[in-house]
Scaffold this active site. Sequence first.
Site, PDB file in Angstrom:
ATOM      1  CE1 TYR A 123      -4.018   2.021   0.233  1.00 20.32           C
ATOM      2  CE2 TYR A 123      -2.709   3.315   1.782  1.00 20.32           C
ATOM      3  CZ  TYR A 123      -3.822   3.184   0.971  1.00 20.32           C
ATOM      4  OH  TYR A 123      -4.732   4.208   0.887  1.00 20.32           O
ATOM      5  CB  SER A 177      -7.122   2.620  -2.777  1.00 21.68           C
ATOM      6  OG  SER A 177      -7.571   3.934  -2.601  1.00 21.68           O
TER       7      SER A 177
END
Length: 706
Positions: free
Chosen positions: A475, A555
């Site tokens: 991430y 994301s």
Amino acid sequence: MNKTVLSMALACSLTMNAQLHENKEIHYPKTKKGDQTDNYFGTKVPDPYRWLEDDRSAETAAWVKAENEVTFGYLEQIPFREEIKKRMQQLWNYERISAPFKRGEYTYYYKNDGLQNQSVLYRRDVTGAEEVFLDPNTFSTDGTTSLGGISFTKNGDLMAYSISEGGSDWRKVFVMDTKTKKLVGETLVDVKFSNIAWKDSEGFFYSSYDKPEGSELSAKTDQHKLYYHKLGTPQKSDKVIFGDSVKRRYVGASVTEDQKYLIISASNSTSGNELYIKDLSNAKGEIITVVDNFDTDSHVMDNEGSKLIIMTNYKAPNNRIVTTDASNPVPSTWKDLIAETENVLSPSTGAGYIFAEYMKDAISVVKQYDYKGKLIRDIELPGIGSAGGFGGKKEEKTLYYSFTNYITPGTIYSYNPETGTSTLYQKPKVDFNSEDYVSKQVFYESKDGTKIPMIITYRKDLKLNGKNPTILYGYGGFNISLTPSFSISNAVWMENGGIYAVANLRGGGEYGKKWHDAGTKQQKQNVFDDFIAAGEYLIANNYTSSDYLAISGGSNGGLLVGATMTQRPDLMKVALPAVGVLDMLRYHTFTAGAGWAYDYGTAEDSKEMFEYLKGYSPVHNVKEGEKYPATLITTGDHDDRVVPAHSFKFAAELQAKHKGTNPVLIRIGVNAGHGAGKSTTQVIEEYSDIQAFTLYNMGTKPNRKK
């Protein structure tokens, strides 16, 4: 046909399918190019697929349909796709119960019998009789309308709850009488990025934006406001409490447990917030400023009368807990209650105690303190992994916490705060034997010599011969920490012979604010370098090789995958960017994207920032004639967090410029958003497709140990 002949036939079939896959040309939909060009500090940048940003146009809808037809046509010919889906359903089909919580005369908890699309809110009365209180599966026929937040009044007589339709961040809010289970008053609409904070049983505070002009799923929403809704009055008469005269992108509110103070947090980005309080016992009381800038993060955890207990990273990058008096609460008056340590602090309160959860190399350590800052005990956890919970009202006698890691399904324990005793409350019955797996943490060097932790999990019988299908997940942004947690989809992947590796990259929160800042703006390349180095470590140590490595992230993690695959297409065989931020020159023009500028900067900030963003923006770095890894982009048509146009434009660029036979496809979920609230059916189908695509393009198949 005997078993030997059948096995040979199956092997032959798989080989033929793999050969067909290697040589068969995919006919992608033709994506028209426009002549849009933007000028940034004298540099002209073409944006030929700008038209795909219009999510309401018939042209975009036709393109989405055509792309999905190609993608699902490809996925349907994978011979073991259904096998993976069937096993995913089998493993997913177990009862899940949440920790209970008491409100008024009832004890509430969530339960899912296994394959229900949405978990159901149950309750028990004082006699122990159980009943369904609210079933989100009745909200829509296909399970795509989900329950958002819930909030009870202090006495438990009313509950407000929000729902999301099709995965959108826009919410509707309903109020229910908990005794009769009948709705009360008007339904609130167009509520976004909001919790619900009750003021006694009179009404509640909530936050939202003015409905934007144009598409509600992609148009910019830039001014957040805090409202007060009084029960029995129409929403149009709701009073703006904060955010009308001052422009803030994110405004949130809570009310202290004793109903004395309204706490307001306001910010313009995802890092740093102003902090305000208002004495609700004084009808003429003004909003008082606690923190007047966005340089640090602070929030009020609790209060004892006028004494405020605040968690902050002001003068403490790893966080500390301070106290002050509400009469003069500015930072110069703050006194340490629990001082900063070398590990990042994430505290909670319950039963009149403070539970200080620390991250030590992304692993949980929990300490219990009283409200005077005295250490009561170090809490003994069931193992090495992630613990969460310990929250509750002051009067609670029993608290609950969950424990999990990559091979331990989330298990709930009850905790006696007076004795420090943990007792097993609910252990899920998952058809997964943790003893057959190993999960270990390693530290590797990034490009600049920084040590990065990574946890690698796999079946014990695997040979580290460089041929194991491996998913590397990351991430690296927004101060978010990746801590060990169990996942059914990951369990299926590992059960089938796959390795699952998670790297704790810079940009995350694992080592506090300094670690976060080291992966922001013009240091963002550190994050990609950390991820690339993780892949190189896995290859160098024979866990896998480039032919069997997939990279995955969603994301901001989708950006990570997009940047990594365009910078090092040779490193991996498969790339899986999900709901990614992929157009770094325009991300801030959609919905609330401007609030991400703390991490990214914007193309309008300066020539240097523009050039830096353009230098790694995935949409702008797809090269003509480059051989890219097999790519499955995933997004949802109702994603109004990271709008699907990012993924649309990236897919169009890849399909136009990619050379070779590796498929570059996009899977666009219908009635699906950024992720939260997806139905169980949607989740199982998507993960099954991703894993089937990944194994197929590695030229292998599920290798489940019987």
